[in-house]
Design a protein around this motif. Structure first.
Motif, short mmCIF file in Angstrom:
data_model
loop_
_atom_site.label_atom_id
_atom_site.label_comp_id
_atom_site.label_asym_id
_atom_site.label_seq_id
_atom_site.Cartn_x
_atom_site.Cartn_y
_atom_site.Cartn_z
N THR A 1 -53.09 14.00 29.47
CA THR A 1 -51.91 13.45 30.15
C THR A 1 -50.88 12.97 29.13
N LEU A 2 -51.33 12.24 28.11
CA LEU A 2 -50.38 11.74 27.11
C LEU A 2 -49.68 12.88 26.37
N LEU A 3 -50.42 14.00 26.19
CA LEU A 3 -49.82 15.15 25.52
C LEU A 3 -48.78 15.82 26.40
N SER A 4 -49.06 15.87 27.71
CA SER A 4 -48.13 16.61 28.57
C SER A 4 -46.96 15.74 29.06
N ASN A 5 -47.13 14.41 29.12
CA ASN A 5 -46.01 13.62 29.67
C ASN A 5 -45.07 13.03 28.61
N GLY A 6 -45.28 13.43 27.34
CA GLY A 6 -44.34 13.00 26.31
C GLY A 6 -44.72 11.71 25.59
N THR A 7 -45.73 11.01 26.10
CA THR A 7 -46.12 9.73 25.47
C THR A 7 -46.66 9.96 24.06
N TYR A 8 -47.47 11.02 23.91
CA TYR A 8 -48.06 11.32 22.61
C TYR A 8 -46.94 11.54 21.58
N LYS A 9 -45.97 12.32 21.97
CA LYS A 9 -44.85 12.66 21.09
C LYS A 9 -44.09 11.39 20.66
N ASN B 1 -42.22 9.59 12.30
CA ASN B 1 -40.85 10.04 12.21
C ASN B 1 -40.74 11.56 12.15
N ALA B 2 -41.61 12.24 12.85
CA ALA B 2 -41.64 13.71 12.81
C ALA B 2 -42.13 14.24 14.14
N GLU B 3 -41.90 15.54 14.34
CA GLU B 3 -42.39 16.22 15.54
C GLU B 3 -43.90 16.41 15.40
N PRO B 4 -44.67 16.12 16.43
CA PRO B 4 -46.12 16.35 16.29
C PRO B 4 -46.46 17.84 16.27
N PRO B 5 -47.47 18.23 15.49
CA PRO B 5 -47.87 19.64 15.52
C PRO B 5 -48.67 19.94 16.79
N GLN B 6 -48.83 21.21 17.06
CA GLN B 6 -49.62 21.66 18.20
C GLN B 6 -51.10 21.28 17.99
N LEU B 7 -51.77 20.81 19.04
CA LEU B 7 -53.20 20.47 18.91
C LEU B 7 -54.05 21.43 19.73
N PRO B 8 -55.22 21.80 19.24
CA PRO B 8 -56.10 22.65 20.07
C PRO B 8 -56.73 21.80 21.19
N ASP B 9 -57.15 22.47 22.27
CA ASP B 9 -57.78 21.76 23.40
C ASP B 9 -59.15 21.25 23.03
#
Ligand code: GLN
Length: 266
Positions: free
Chosen positions: A239-247, A255-263
């Protein structure tokens, strides 16, 4: 005792019982609503993932992430407990805590004794040297050198693979960097993000990171094997990854864009 006094006593007693019943009923409702308070271990020397402020509060990327996970929707509430990193895996094994978040790398070895959530952070090991050291450039140039690592860390495991290295072990990051500055060791092998963060924030003067990462690692939230909470934790991370909270949390600390994470891990 007079009759009137006895009556008062009875009245107070029954009121007390009533209050007690109400209190019990209330806590029953809390458990009934499905919120479970997890005891979560962390070692607040791993900056900026976990930091203990001078007033004793916990801060950091992991702390923000864990707090964001602890929502009514996930059914989790969190109570942090500070523990030394080195003892964390055995504490989880003994089920003395429900989970641990402490920049813990998911490894096949650790998976033999504990469980991990899906990866929540892409990390890796790096070599740190004194700024003026031009000789250490990569894995090969570490051969036969004096190297400092943190006890029980992936950096310590990695250092064992360097031929003829003389390894000193330390309890936490700040200590081994002091030894590097003092000239007691030639290099430190540790998590790149923590070192880069300290350098960037002026906390580590006179130290630089050798450019290439030695490994690619993923941090996971650790839990005892067969933990009943991993499912909720994994759903929470998704949920945090998809709703923008993680970012948001990633940008706040790095201070950077997060990289893609595997499931999942591997
Ligand atoms: N990521 C490293 C490990 O898991 C170090 C973590 C830490 O020092 N908190 O071993």
């Amino acid at each position: 005792m007079t009759k009137a006094k006895l009556k008062w006593r009875q009245l107070i007693l029954s009121l007390g019982c009533l209050l007690l019943l109400l209190a019990c009923n209330n806590s029953y409702q809390t458990t009934n609503s499905g919120i479970q308070t997890l005891k979560v271990a962390t070692d607040p020397t791993f900056i900026p993932f976990e930091i203990q402020t001078t007033s004793g509060n916990l801060e950091g990327f992991d702390i923000d992430l864990m707090k964001a996970l602890a929502q009514p929707a996930t059914g989790i509430a969190v109570k942090f407990e500070s523990l030394p990193f080195d003892g964390m895996i055995s504490t989880l094994q003994a089920k003395r805590v429900d989970a641990a978040i402490s920049g813990i790398t998911i490894t096949a070895e650790r998976l033999k004794t504990i469980a991990f959530s899906r990866p929540y952070f892409k990390a890796g090991l790096a070599i740190a040297v004194r700024e003026d050291n031009q000789n250490i450039k990569d894995f090969n140039s570490l051969k036969g050198k004096k190297i400092a690592v943190q006890i029980g860390s992936t950096g310590a495991d990695f250092a064992k693979t360097i031929p003829n290295a003389k390894i000193s072990t330390f309890n936490s990051g700040p200590e081994f960097f002091q030894d590097l500055l003092n000239g007691n060791v030639d290099a430190v092998v540790s998590d790149a993000f923590a070192t880069l963060y300290a350098i960037k924030n002026g906390k580590l003067k006179g130290i630089r990171v050798v450019a290439d990462l030695l490994t690619e690692e993923y941090y996971g939230i650790a839990a005892p094997k067969d933990s009943p909470h991993l499912d909720a934790i994994n759903k929470g991370i998704a949920t945090l990854l998809s709703n923008g909270t993680y970012k948001q949390i990633y940008q706040k600390w790095f201070n950077a864009e997060p990289p893609q994470l595997p499931d999942s891990w591997q």
